[in-house]
Design an enzyme around this catalytic site. Structure first.
Site, PDB file in Angstrom:
ATOM      1  N   TRP A   4       0.572  -4.033   3.177  1.00  0.00           N
ATOM      2  CA  TRP A   4       0.406  -5.459   3.434  1.00  0.00           C
ATOM      3  C   TRP A   4      -0.562  -5.693   4.594  1.00  0.00           C
ATOM      4  O   TRP A   4      -0.495  -5.034   5.618  1.00  0.00           O
ATOM      5  CB  TRP A   4       1.724  -6.101   3.812  1.00  0.00           C
ATOM      6  CG  TRP A   4       2.769  -6.050   2.763  1.00  0.00           C
ATOM      7  CD1 TRP A   4       3.722  -5.085   2.605  1.00  0.00           C
ATOM      8  CD2 TRP A   4       2.990  -7.000   1.730  1.00  0.00           C
ATOM      9  NE1 TRP A   4       4.517  -5.386   1.535  1.00  0.00           N
ATOM     10  CE2 TRP A   4       4.098  -6.570   0.976  1.00  0.00           C
ATOM     11  CE3 TRP A   4       2.355  -8.199   1.365  1.00  0.00           C
ATOM     12  CZ2 TRP A   4       4.586  -7.261  -0.114  1.00  0.00           C
ATOM     13  CZ3 TRP A   4       2.850  -8.899   0.286  1.00  0.00           C
ATOM     14  CH2 TRP A   4       3.951  -8.428  -0.462  1.00  0.00           C
ATOM     15  N   LYS A  38      -2.496  -7.507  -0.308  1.00  0.00           N
ATOM     16  CA  LYS A  38      -1.956  -6.175  -0.587  1.00  0.00           C
ATOM     17  C   LYS A  38      -3.088  -5.224  -0.885  1.00  0.00           C
ATOM     18  O   LYS A  38      -3.742  -5.330  -1.915  1.00  0.00           O
ATOM     19  CB  LYS A  38      -1.026  -6.239  -1.790  1.00  0.00           C
ATOM     20  CG  LYS A  38       0.389  -6.555  -1.409  1.00  0.00           C
ATOM     21  CD  LYS A  38       1.254  -6.484  -2.636  1.00  0.00           C
ATOM     22  CE  LYS A  38       2.663  -6.103  -2.300  1.00  0.00           C
ATOM     23  NZ  LYS A  38       3.490  -6.068  -3.519  1.00  0.00           N
ATOM     24  N   THR A  98       9.157  -5.965   7.073  1.00  0.00           N
ATOM     25  CA  THR A  98       8.231  -6.523   6.099  1.00  0.00           C
ATOM     26  C   THR A  98       7.186  -7.344   6.840  1.00  0.00           C
ATOM     27  O   THR A  98       7.423  -7.819   7.944  1.00  0.00           O
ATOM     28  CB  THR A  98       8.990  -7.375   5.063  1.00  0.00           C
ATOM     29  OG1 THR A  98       8.075  -7.820   4.076  1.00  0.00           O
ATOM     30  CG2 THR A  98       9.668  -8.573   5.699  1.00  0.00           C
ATOM     31  N   GLU A 119      12.937  -7.153   1.007  1.00  0.00           N
ATOM     32  CA  GLU A 119      14.202  -7.885   1.175  1.00  0.00           C
ATOM     33  C   GLU A 119      15.246  -7.487   0.147  1.00  0.00           C
ATOM     34  O   GLU A 119      16.397  -7.905   0.238  1.00  0.00           O
ATOM     35  CB  GLU A 119      13.943  -9.404   1.058  1.00  0.00           C
ATOM     36  CG  GLU A 119      13.220 -10.028   2.235  1.00  0.00           C
ATOM     37  CD  GLU A 119      11.689  -9.911   2.146  1.00  0.00           C
ATOM     38  OE1 GLU A 119      11.205  -9.087   1.329  1.00  0.00           O
ATOM     39  OE2 GLU A 119      10.996 -10.626   2.879  1.00  0.00           O
TER      40      GLU A 119
END
Lengths: 550, 550
Positions: A439, A434, A180, A324
Site C-alpha cells: 500500500w 496498491k 494497515t 481488518e
C-alpha cells in the site's frame, strides 16, 4: 456453561506435531536451506516459548517480527501466541516514520529481525525519538548483526527445554497484530484474537476457501508480514500439509526452483510475483507439474494470467480480503453450474473477487444508504461482518467511527455483485495505491508534495501498471511562473528523504486545476478515469522501485 | 474488543439463500415428495420464525421435535435457533418413561411431531404425570392428527411474513439439545451453543472432516434426532449443497431410489442402513454411480462393507463421535503416505475410528493415569477437548463429576492409537449396548430383570450381531428351584410393559454366578469375552425388534 474449550491456535500445532510428525517444513533461510519435520518444529517452537518466558515476555506482551518468509519466522507464529503473547508482524517495506510509529503504538517488547533487514531497522532506530526505548532485538540466525545490537536467534533458544506445557488461553486474547495503511495519518493497528485466527483458519480450510490437506505442499510467497501471509502458515498446519518458505527477497528463479524441487501444490502471492514467474518460465524450462493452485490476491489477476496458468494445468484462484478481516473474505471458485459455461464466461467469473466463504455475511450499500441489486451493474460500498472481521482499530477511536457501523466493517471497496453472487471491486473509496501488493498512501504523498512552496495544489493517484498493478502519479498545480524541471527535481529530492524509493511517483504531471467533487474534495475518480487507458508499461519504473526488492 | 461478530448459524443460512438460491431441498415427506429451493426454504423458515414469535416462543425457550428426516424438520433446524430459541430433537425410539423425563427435564414449550410418530408421542403423553403440562403440539403436515391435539404445521406458518430480521445472538446462547443414554439412571441432556454448532460445522466442512460443496448432493440417513444428523444439515447448508431427506422410516428401496433419482453424492448412516442397501442392491439393479462417499458411524463398519462399496467406486469414510461433542471427532481418511500401501493395510486403517479433525485435541489415559504410547497396542480411556465438546451435562452435576476433568471430556471409550495417529475403539467403559445405531442401557435392563422375585442376580451385555451390530443378552442367576421356561416368559412379559420391543434381550441365559471384578462389580468384560465368538446371526432377532422400524 455448556460451550467447549476456547478457540486457540494450540490444537493446530498439536495435530500437526502428533498426526504428521514426519511431514517437512522446508525453508530458504539467510543461512541456507533449512529442512526439518513438524516434530522438530514443535521442539524448536517449545524452545522459543521457554526462551520468551526467560526473557520476561508475559501474557499480553507484544513481540514484533521484521522478517521475510522462513522457518524461524514460522516458529514465532505458534511460539509467541501460544504462550499468550501477541505476534506483531511489522512490514519492513514501510517508510521509517511509519515503522517508528507502529513499534511505539504497539509497545513492542522484543523484535525478531532478519539479517538482510537489520540495516533498514537500524536506520529507523537511529532516527527515532524514544519509540524504540526498551525494545530488545533478536536477529534471525546464528551470527550477530553488524547493524544492530541483537542476540542471535540460535543463541536465544539454545539450551532451552524442547517441551512446553502450552497453557489454556482465553479465545478473546489478542494473538496477532498487523497495521494497515491509513488513508490519512498514521497506519492503523488491527488485533487478531485467538478466536479470530482459529475461525479464519477453519473457514479458509474449507472447500469454499483454500483447502489444504496432508498431500499438499504449501508455499506462501505473500509476505508473512502481510496479515500472516493470508493465514496460510496456520491453515497449512491445521491441514497437516508440508510447508515451503521462499526466504529473503525471493527472485522468480527461487520460486521456480522451490516449486520444482519441493513439489509445491499450492502457492499464493500478488500478481507481480506470478508475472515474474511467467516471464522466467518463458525463458527457462520449468516443471510446474505438481502445482495445482495459485492463489492471487492483493490486486486483480489479469485474465491473461489466468489463461496462462490454465494452459499449464494450474488453477488460479482469485482471493480478496483485508487486513481488518484476518484477511480472507472471498475466493473466486467457479460455481458448479458454471462448469458447462463457455470459457470466456468462466474467465469473467474467475476474474472477479469471488464468493464469500462460509461464516461471513455482507451487504452492499449505495450512496442513498440502500442495498444494491445483485445484477452486476449497480454498485455501492461493501460492508462485511463475521467472526474474523475486527470490530475496531487498536487505540484509534476516531478511525473506528468512520469504518465500523452496527457490527459491520465498511470496507471502502466499491463493488458490484452479479446474479451468481460474485463480488467485483470497481473502485476504492479509501484513497490508497496498491503497488506490487504493497500500500502507498496517496494522501500522505500529496501532503508531502504540497509542502513544497512552489506547489499550490497536488493530487496523487494510482495509475494502472502492467507489472506492479498500480503506480503513483502526482498531478501538480504549480505556483505562478515556476520552472517545471526544477520543481520536479526538488519534489523528488524532498520525497526521497522521507519515503522508500518505491513510494516515489513514477511521473509528476502539471495540470491547471485538480478536479473537485460537489463537496469540494479532490475527485480522484475523475483523474483516474482520465488515466485509465494510459496503463504504465514495464520499463517506466526502475527495477529497484519494486517493494519486494527494496 | 477487537474480536469479530459472534459465531452463530445465521451466516450459513444467509450464504445458501443468497449464493445458492436455486439449489434444491428435496424430501420424502409424510404427504409425498417435497421439492423447493434454498430461496423458498429461507422464506418458509422465516414464516416459521414469525409463527414461533406469534406463539410466544422467546429467546432461551426450548422447542422439541419428534420427527424423521424431512424438509419441515430441516426448517426447524434454522428457524428455531436463529430466533434465539433452542432446538431439542427428541429421539422417538426411546422408552416412554425416558421421553417423559426428557420433555420434563428440558422444559419444552412446543413439540413438532410427525404424523407417523404421533401415536408413540400420544402414548407417552397419556401415561405421563405432569411432564407434558403446558406443552403444545404442531403436527408436521397439512392435516390434523387423530392421536394428538395438534396444529397442522402448514396452518401454523400460513399467512406469516416470508421475511424475518434475524437478530444478533450471543454465541454462548444454547441453540440445540440432544439427550444421551445414561449408563445408570435417566438420559443426560447435552446443550449445543451457537458457537459449538458453528465450530462443528466449520470443522466438518474441512477436507479432514466431511467436506461438502455446491456440486454435492447430501442425504443424511442418520436420523435428525441423533445429534442433528451428525450436523450434516448445517454443513450441507454452509457448503451450498443440495439436500435430500429420506423421510419417515425409509426402507432400503427408498434409499436406493433417492440416490438414483436425486444423484446423491454423500450419504451417512449406521452400518445397519448400509447392510440393508447392500442386500437390496444384490437383488435389484441400482445405479450408485453418482455416490462418492458413504459416512459410516454409530458402530464400526465391517471390512466387507468397505470392500463392497470400494467395488462400486464409493469411498466409505468411517466417522466417530459422541452426543457430547456435536458429534464428530474423528474421520478415517486414508493418509496420503498410505496411498501406496497394500489394500489390506489400507482397509485396516480405514476400518479404525480415524484421525481427529482439526480443532480438537485428545489424550488416552491408562488405568495408572498415564498417557499410553501410540503403538496400536497400549490402550486406555480416550479424553477429548475442543470448541464443540461440551463441558457439562444439562442439570446433572453428579454426572459432570464422572465424565469431565480439567476441561477434558472422558469419553468412556477404551482405545488404542497407532503410529499414524488412527484411533481404534477396543472396548467401552460405559455400560451401554448399541443396536442399529441406538443405545440400550444394560444397567437399566438388568435392574428391571433383577426386580423379578425369582432372580437372584442378572447381567445384561451387548453381544455382536451381524445386522444390528450388537444385541442385548441377559445372563440370569435364578433363585433356588426356579423353573426355567416360566421365569423366561415372566421376565419377557415384565420388560414388554416398560420397554420398546427392540430393547428386549434376544436371549436369556441361565448361569451360576455373574463374574465379578476385584472390587466386586459385575465384570461385563469377562462375559462379553466369553460371548465374543458367538456372534448372533440374522434371523434370531424378530424383524420388528429393529429400532428404525419401531
Amino acid at each position: 456453561m455448556p460451550g467447549g474449550t476456547d478457540q486457540t491456535l494450540r490444537p493446530f500445532l498439536w495435530r500437526a506435531a502428533n498426526l504428521y510428525s514426519d511431514t517437512e517444513i522446508v525453508s530458504r533461510n539467510h543461512d541456507g536451506m533449512q529442512r526439518y519435520t513438524y516434530s522438530e518444529y514443535e521442539q524448536r517452537t517449545s524452545q522459543l516459548a521457554n526462551a520468551l518466558d526467560e526473557h520476561g515476555i508475559e501474557e499480553g506482551d507484544r513481540v514484533g517480527t521484521f522478517c521475510w518468509n522462513h522457518s524461524r519466522h514460522f516458529e514465532t507464529y505458534f511460539g509467541v501466541p501460544s504462550i499468550g503473547a501477541q505476534l506483531h508482524t511489522i512490514n519492513p517495506l514501510l517508510p521509517d516514520a511509519h515503522i517508528q510509529y507502529i513499534v511505539d503504538n504497539a509497545d513492542d517488547q522484543l523484535i525478531f529481525v532478519d539479517h538482510s533487514l537489520a540495516p533498514k531497522l537500524a536506520s529507523a532506530v537511529a532516527d527515532a525519538d524514544d519509540e524504540f526505548e526498551g525494545v530488545d532485538f533478536v536477529v534471525m540466525g546464528s551470527e550477530e548483526s553488524e547493524h544492530l545490537e541483537a542476540t542471535p536467534y540460535e543463541s536465544f533458544i539454545e539450551g532451552q527445554e524442547t517441551e512446553y506445557d502450552w497453557p489454556d488461553i482465553d479465545e478473546e486474547q489478542p494473538a496477532g497484530m498487523c497495521y494497515t495503511s491509513g488513508t490519512t495519518g498514521n497506519p492503523k493497528g488491527v488485533e487478531y484474537t485467538q478466536q479470530m485466527l482459529w475461525s479464519h483458519t477453519m473457514a479458509t480450510l474449507t472447500p469454499q476457501g483454500i483447502p489444504m490437506a496432508d498431500d499438499d505442499v504449501v508455499m506462501p510467497v505473500v509476505p508473512m508480514f502481510h496479515v500472516n501471509a493470508w493465514g496460510m502458515p496456520f491453515t497449512a498446519t491445521a491441514g497437516g500439509s508440508k510447508h515451503v518458505y521462499p526466504g529473503p527477497s525471493p527472485e522468480p528463479e527461487d520460486i521456480a526452483n522451490l516449486i520444482e524441487n519441493e513439489g509445491v501444490t499450492i502457492s499464493a502471492g500478488v500478481p507481480t510475483v506470478w508475472l515474474g514467474l511467467m516471464e522466467y518460465c518463458s525463458e527457462h524450462d520449468v516443471d510446474l507439474s505438481t502445482l495445482e493452485t495459485v492463489i492471487v490476491g492483493g490486486s486483480a489477476a489479469p485474465k491473461s494470467m489466468i489463461e496462462w496458468f490454465d494452459d499449464q494445468g494450474v488453477e488460479v484462484l482469485h482471493a480478496w480480503g483485508m487486513t481488518e478481516m484476518s484477511p480472507i473474505g472471498s475466493v473466486s471458485h467457479l460455481k458448479s453450474d458454471l462448469r458447462d459455461a463457455d470459457y470466456e464466461t468462466q474467465l469473467e467469473k474467475r476474474g472477479k473477487q469471488g464468493l464469500m466463504v462460509p461464516g461471513l455475511e455482507f451487504k452492499v450499500i449505495d450512496e442513498n444508504g440502500e442495498e444494491i441489486a445483485w445484477d452486476g451493474e449497480e454498485f455501492g460500498e461493501l460492508w462485511i461482518r463475521g467472526p474474523w472481521v475486527t470490530k475496531e482499530y487498536f487505540k484509534r477511536p476516531e478511525a473506528n467511527e468512520a469504518d465500523f457501523e452496527d457490527g459491520w466493517l465498511k470496507t471502502g471497496d466499491v463493488v458490484t455483485v452479479d446474479e451468481d453472487g460474485y463480488i467485483q471491486i470497481v473502485d476504492r473509496e479509501k484513497d490508497v495505491i496498491k503497488s506490487g501488493g504493497e500500500w502507498i498512501s496517496s494522501v500522505e504523498l500529496e501532503n508531502a508534495v504540497m509542502a513544497h512552496d512552489d506547489v499550490s495544489e497536488a493530487a496523487v493517484v494510482g495509475v494502472p501498471h502492467e507489472r506492479w498493478q498500480e503506480r503513483p502519479v502526482a498531478f501538480v498545480v504549480p505556483g505562478e511562473g515556476v520552472e517545471r524541471e526544477t520543481l520536479v527535481s526538488e519534489i523528488t529530492e524532498m520525497l526521497k528523504d522521507d519515503y522508500p524509493k518505491w513510494w516515489l511517483p513514477d511521473e509528476i504531471e502539471f495540470i491547471e486545476e485538480v478536479p473537485k467533487t460537489a463537496t469540494g474534495k479532490f475527485s480522484k475518480k475523475d483523474i483516474r478515469e482520465e488515466y485509465a487507458d494510459q496503463s504504465l508499461v514495464e520499463g517506466q519504473v526502475p527495477e529497484d522501485a519494486a517493494p519486494d526488492q527494496d
